[in-house]
Every structure is written in structure tokens, then in C-alpha cells.
Write an enzyme that holds these catalytic residues in place. Structure first.
Site, mmCIF file in Angstrom:
data_model
loop_
_atom_site.group_PDB
_atom_site.id
_atom_site.type_symbol
_atom_site.label_atom_id
_atom_site.label_comp_id
_atom_site.label_asym_id
_atom_site.label_seq_id
_atom_site.Cartn_x
_atom_site.Cartn_y
_atom_site.Cartn_z
ATOM 1 N N ASP A 85 79.480 33.543 42.752
ATOM 2 C CA ASP A 85 78.849 34.546 41.891
ATOM 3 C C ASP A 85 79.852 35.088 40.879
ATOM 4 O O ASP A 85 81.069 34.999 41.082
ATOM 5 C CB ASP A 85 78.324 35.700 42.769
ATOM 6 C CG ASP A 85 77.308 36.576 42.042
ATOM 7 O OD1 ASP A 85 76.985 36.305 40.868
ATOM 8 O OD2 ASP A 85 76.829 37.540 42.670
ATOM 9 N N GLU A 107 73.004 40.366 46.465
ATOM 10 C CA GLU A 107 74.306 39.692 46.301
ATOM 11 C C GLU A 107 75.231 40.055 47.460
ATOM 12 O O GLU A 107 75.929 39.196 48.016
ATOM 13 C CB GLU A 107 74.938 40.096 44.966
ATOM 14 C CG GLU A 107 74.179 39.529 43.769
ATOM 15 C CD GLU A 107 74.658 40.042 42.420
ATOM 16 O OE1 GLU A 107 74.332 39.425 41.417
ATOM 17 O OE2 GLU A 107 75.352 41.077 42.378
HETATM 18 C C1 5RP Z 1 74.527 40.617 38.604
HETATM 19 C C2 5RP Z 1 76.002 40.560 38.689
HETATM 20 C C3 5RP Z 1 76.684 39.599 37.795
HETATM 21 O O1 5RP Z 1 77.475 38.745 38.553
HETATM 22 C C4 5RP Z 1 77.560 40.362 36.825
HETATM 23 O O2 5RP Z 1 76.751 41.301 36.127
HETATM 24 C C5 5RP Z 1 78.234 39.420 35.823
HETATM 25 O O3 5RP Z 1 77.274 38.846 34.997
HETATM 26 P P1 5RP Z 1 77.621 37.756 33.919
HETATM 27 O O4 5RP Z 1 78.032 36.527 34.637
HETATM 28 O O5 5RP Z 1 76.324 37.600 33.165
HETATM 29 O O6 5RP Z 1 78.720 38.294 33.035
HETATM 30 O O7 5RP Z 1 76.640 41.235 39.445
HETATM 31 O O8 5RP Z 1 73.996 41.637 39.398
#
Ligand code: 5RP
Length: 221
Positions: A85, A107
Site C-alpha cells: 500500500d 487498510e
Molecule cells: C488511502 C491511503 C493512500 O495510501 C494514501 O492516501 C496515498 O495515496 P496515493 O498513493 O494516491 O498518493 O492511505 O486511504
């Protein structure tokens, strides 16, 4: 290299990292966001190397299924080999702020279920102290005022993310003006506020590995 290309190369680094350790029984936990979307797209090319995925959001589930990748209910699987993630901020101890996309609770659940949490970011996400990015907190709707007052008392400036309902049917407060010098303690303190479902500090659940993409290449933290 623009930001999107950096995100794609961080995602590719995660693919290269997990690929040699996958087998036909592997279940991969998948996060949410634009960096994770690159990971999902790249995962499609190696879908013959693992069994299935568990997902942290309806949006990611839909994207995974669109690639013909199986998405299972977390309660139906045993071991989750990897959780991959993105993050909104990453500190030097690999503690994170997450939840910019509003999926923080699921998450956290999938991250907690995984053997290894692999985080993928571009270098703009690196900070010395967490808190410049407003901390997302998922709250049961009827506790919005109660939780906001408790967050104010902790020194934050909570702002209701109006119009957004999470996949769990709850609301989000984004807490500004926090300087999070003790992430693990603050994570626990906020979890103890009545009506809070989860908060976006991932310190108890810090990343095991972070791949940070910069124009010069991807490095591991
Ligand atoms: C979603 C998250 C994402 O991992 C975080 O916002 C980063 O997002 P991106 O990869 O679009 O920059 O925690 O809830």
C-alpha cells in the site's frame, strides 16, 4: 520523471520484491490509492504466480476484478503473505500517516493480517516528523461532535471531510496542526476516543519495508 512515473516505479519495486516469494497459495493484501493502482495494474501481469488477493477498499476490489484477479473476503483466508500500500507520510522509523483516500480502517485491518507490510511511495512522502499531512480519523457519524472536541483537546484542529462516507458507512475528520513526535502513543490515545473507529497513524502497524521512488532510482528504507 513526474510524480505519477515515480509512483509507478515504486509499485514496480514492490512487484520485483514480492515476485520471487510468491507461490500458488499466496494471498496478497492490496491497499488503496493512486500508487497502489499502479501496483494493481502490474500485479495483473503476474496473476498466475499467486492464489488471490484481499482488498482494503471497494475501489481497489473493483480494479483488481477488472484485471481478472480474484478478491476474497479476509475472513475466508488464512495467511496473508504481503500487504502492499501507499502512504501520505513516512517517517524515518517507517511509521506512517495513511487515509488520504479514506480507506484507513480496512487498510489497517489488512495490514494487521499480513506477514509483511510493503509500503510504496514517491520521495515527496518522506518527513522527519508526521503531522504536516492532516491526520484522517474515521468516526461513527453520531460521535462527530464528541470526537472533534476530544481531538481539539489534544491540540489538533479537526475538519469534517464533508460529503464523504467511508466504505464502512462512517465519516472522516482530518486533523490539522498536529506535530506527531510520539506516533505510537498518539495512535493509541486517539483510538481511545469514544466513537473513533480507527485513525491514520500506522505506528503499531508500521511498514516493514518502504520503497521510495526518486528521479535517481528507487531505494529501500
Ligand atoms: C488511502 C491511503 C493512500 O495510501 C494514501 O492516501 C496515498 O495515496 P496515493 O498513493 O494516491 O498518493 O492511505 O486511504
Amino acid at each position: 520523471m513526474n510524480e505519477d512515473e515515480l509512483k509507478r516505479s515504486a509499485a514496480q519495486a514492490a512487484i520485483d520484491y514480492i515476485k520471487p516469494r510468491l507461490d500458488s497459495k499466496s494471498i496478497i493484501g492490496v491497499g488503496t490509492g493512486s500508487t497502489t493502482n499502479h501496483f494493481i495494474d502490474a500485479l495483473a501481469d503476474i496473476r498466475h504466480l499467486f492464489d488471490a488477493t484481499v482488498s482494503s477498499s471497494d475501489a481497489s476490489s473493483e480494479r483488481l476484478r477488472g484485471h481478472g484477479i480474484q478478491v476474497l473476503d479476509l475472513n475466508a483466508v488464512g495467511e496473508v503473505t504481503f500487504y502492499v500500500d501507499g502512504a501520505d507520510e513516512v517517517d524515518p522509523q517507517r511509521a506512517l500517516i495513511k487515509g488520504g483516500g479514506g480507506a484507513l480502517t480496512r487498510e489497517k485491518i489488512v495490514a494487521a493480517s499480513a506477514d509483511e507490510f510493503v509500503c510504496i511511495v514517491d520521495e515527496s512522502k518522506l518527513v522527519n516528523i508526521l503531522g504536516q499531512f492532516p491526520l484522517p480519523v474515521e468516526v461513527i457519524p453520531m460521535a462527530r461532535g464528541l470526537a472533534a472536541r476530544a481531538l481539539l483537546a489534544l491540540g489538533g484542529a479537526p475538519e469534517w471531510r464533508e460529503g464523504i462516507i467511508t466504505d464502512n458507512g462512517n465519516i472522516l475528520l482530518d486533523v490539522h496542526e498536529l506535530s506527531i513526535t510520539q506516533p505510537a502513543e498518539l495512535e493509541m490515545t486517539i483510538n481511545n476516543i469514544v466513537g473513533v473507529v480507527a485513525n491514520g497513524i500506522f505506528a503499531a502497524q508500521a511498514a516493514d519495508v518502504v520503497f521510495v521512488a526518486a528521479p535517481a532510482g528507487v531505494r529501500r528504507l
